[in-house]
Design a protein around this motif. Structure first.
Motif, PDB file in Angstrom:
ATOM      1  N   GLU A  82      40.431  35.079  20.240  1.00 46.15           N
ATOM      2  CA  GLU A  82      41.351  35.616  20.990  1.00 46.15           C
ATOM      3  C   GLU A  82      41.185  35.238  22.389  1.00 46.15           C
ATOM      4  N   SER A  83      42.354  34.497  22.889  1.00 47.06           N
ATOM      5  CA  SER A  83      42.594  33.797  24.047  1.00 47.06           C
ATOM      6  C   SER A  83      43.365  34.570  25.133  1.00 47.06           C
ATOM      7  N   SER A  84      43.654  35.666  24.772  1.00 44.04           N
ATOM      8  CA  SER A  84      44.538  36.531  25.643  1.00 44.04           C
ATOM      9  C   SER A  84      44.172  36.703  27.188  1.00 44.04           C
ATOM     10  N   LEU A  85      44.896  36.995  28.138  1.00 46.09           N
ATOM     11  CA  LEU A  85      44.458  36.909  29.586  1.00 46.09           C
ATOM     12  C   LEU A  85      43.564  38.097  29.672  1.00 46.09           C
ATOM     13  N   ALA A  86      43.714  39.259  28.826  1.00 49.32           N
ATOM     14  CA  ALA A  86      42.665  40.199  28.842  1.00 49.32           C
ATOM     15  C   ALA A  86      41.206  39.817  28.524  1.00 49.32           C
ATOM     16  N   GLU A  87      41.302  39.078  27.594  1.00 52.40           N
ATOM     17  CA  GLU A  87      39.961  38.383  26.936  1.00 52.40           C
ATOM     18  C   GLU A  87      39.371  37.398  28.133  1.00 52.40           C
ATOM     19  N   ARG A  88      40.156  36.546  28.537  1.00 54.40           N
ATOM     20  CA  ARG A  88      39.877  35.690  29.550  1.00 54.40           C
ATOM     21  C   ARG A  88      39.143  36.410  30.891  1.00 54.40           C
ATOM     22  N   LYS A  89      40.077  37.596  31.164  1.00 60.47           N
ATOM     23  CA  LYS A  89      39.530  38.344  32.603  1.00 60.47           C
ATOM     24  C   LYS A  89      38.406  38.914  32.252  1.00 60.47           C
ATOM     25  N   GLU A  90      37.973  39.229  30.927  1.00 60.46           N
ATOM     26  CA  GLU A  90      36.748  40.037  30.550  1.00 60.46           C
ATOM     27  C   GLU A  90      35.693  38.902  30.581  1.00 60.46           C
ATOM     28  N   LEU A  91      36.022  37.690  30.056  1.00 63.89           N
ATOM     29  CA  LEU A  91      35.016  36.565  30.066  1.00 63.89           C
ATOM     30  C   LEU A  91      34.723  36.223  31.690  1.00 63.89           C
ATOM     31  N   ALA A  92      35.584  36.083  32.475  1.00 59.90           N
ATOM     32  CA  ALA A  92      35.404  35.761  33.970  1.00 59.90           C
ATOM     33  C   ALA A  92      34.582  37.122  34.483  1.00 59.90           C
ATOM     34  N   ASP A  93      34.614  38.340  34.059  1.00 59.52           N
ATOM     35  CA  ASP A  93      33.649  39.273  34.513  1.00 59.52           C
ATOM     36  C   ASP A  93      32.459  38.934  34.123  1.00 59.52           C
ATOM     37  N   GLU A  94      32.109  38.712  32.734  1.00 61.84           N
ATOM     38  CA  GLU A  94      30.822  38.482  32.069  1.00 61.84           C
ATOM     39  C   GLU A  94      30.228  37.223  32.957  1.00 61.84           C
ATOM     40  N   LEU A  95      31.034  36.289  33.393  1.00 64.19           N
ATOM     41  CA  LEU A  95      30.503  34.860  33.856  1.00 64.19           C
ATOM     42  C   LEU A  95      30.376  35.047  35.454  1.00 64.19           C
ATOM     43  N   GLY A  96      30.698  36.070  36.003  1.00 62.51           N
ATOM     44  CA  GLY A  96      30.603  36.320  37.567  1.00 62.51           C
ATOM     45  C   GLY A  96      31.706  35.631  38.268  1.00 62.51           C
ATOM     46  N   TYR A  97      32.759  35.722  37.852  1.00 62.08           N
ATOM     47  CA  TYR A  97      33.970  35.195  38.614  1.00 62.08           C
ATOM     48  C   TYR A  97      34.308  35.971  39.701  1.00 62.08           C
ATOM     49  N   THR A  98      34.332  35.537  41.021  1.00 61.20           N
ATOM     50  CA  THR A  98      34.893  36.489  42.295  1.00 61.20           C
ATOM     51  C   THR A  98      35.923  35.932  42.600  1.00 61.20           C
ATOM     52  N   GLY A  99      36.848  35.213  42.114  1.00 58.27           N
ATOM     53  CA  GLY A  99      38.166  34.804  42.757  1.00 58.27           C
ATOM     54  C   GLY A  99      39.178  35.986  42.052  1.00 58.27           C
ATOM     55  N   ASP A 100      40.357  35.740  42.422  1.00 61.84           N
ATOM     56  CA  ASP A 100      41.489  36.492  42.006  1.00 61.84           C
ATOM     57  C   ASP A 100      42.068  36.454  40.624  1.00 61.84           C
ATOM     58  N   LYS A 101      41.699  37.395  39.870  1.00 60.42           N
ATOM     59  CA  LYS A 101      42.053  37.296  38.467  1.00 60.42           C
ATOM     60  C   LYS A 101      43.515  37.358  38.105  1.00 60.42           C
TER      61      LYS A 101
END
Length: 132
Positions: A82-101
């Motif tokens: 699944e490549s939805s925005l919600a999945e990508r935001k979850e991946l961003a959290d998992e990888l430590g993204y600190t920018g504006d989601k």
């Protein structure tokens, strides 16, 4: 299991048609010697997974043009996720993204770079043009 682990598992577990697996070596005891006395050969070192070969193989079979080299959305679709925005935001959290989601374009660029970097750190061979 996290989203990145799923991506890595799908890539590292895929066997491209061009790379047949080598058969396991057979160790036979000499005549008259019990099997327990035979030395077992050490396990071969883990194989490096050529990420481009795997993803290009999947892309050739995809039935649609997916630009995995530049798009995290296409990379996720290519491995059947699944490549939805919600999945990508979850991946961003998992990888430590600190920018504006809410800035999904910037987040997607960061995600793609991080996924490629993490694949490399975990034994994947990635194209030089994609490595930082």
């Amino acid at each position: 299991m996290g989203i990145f682990s799923s991506i890595m598992g799908k890539i590292f577990g895929h066997k491209p048609a061009a790379a047949p697996a080598a058969p396991a070596p057979q160790v036979m005891p000499p005549p008259g010697q019990p099997p327990a006395a035979v030395a077992v050969a050490p396990a071969p070192p883990p194989q490096v997974v050529d990420v481009a070969v795997v993803l290009d193989d999947l892309a050739a079979k995809a039935g649609q043009k997916l630009d995995w080299r530049h798009s995290i959305v296409d990379l996720m679709k290519l491995v059947g996720m699944e490549s939805s925005l919600a999945e990508r935001k979850e991946l961003a959290d998992e990888l430590g993204y600190t920018g504006d989601k809410s800035d999904s374009a910037s987040m997607n660029i960061w995600l793609h770079k991080q996924v490629i970097r993490k694949l490399s750190e975990n034994g994947g061979k990635v194209p030089a043009e994609l490595a930082d």
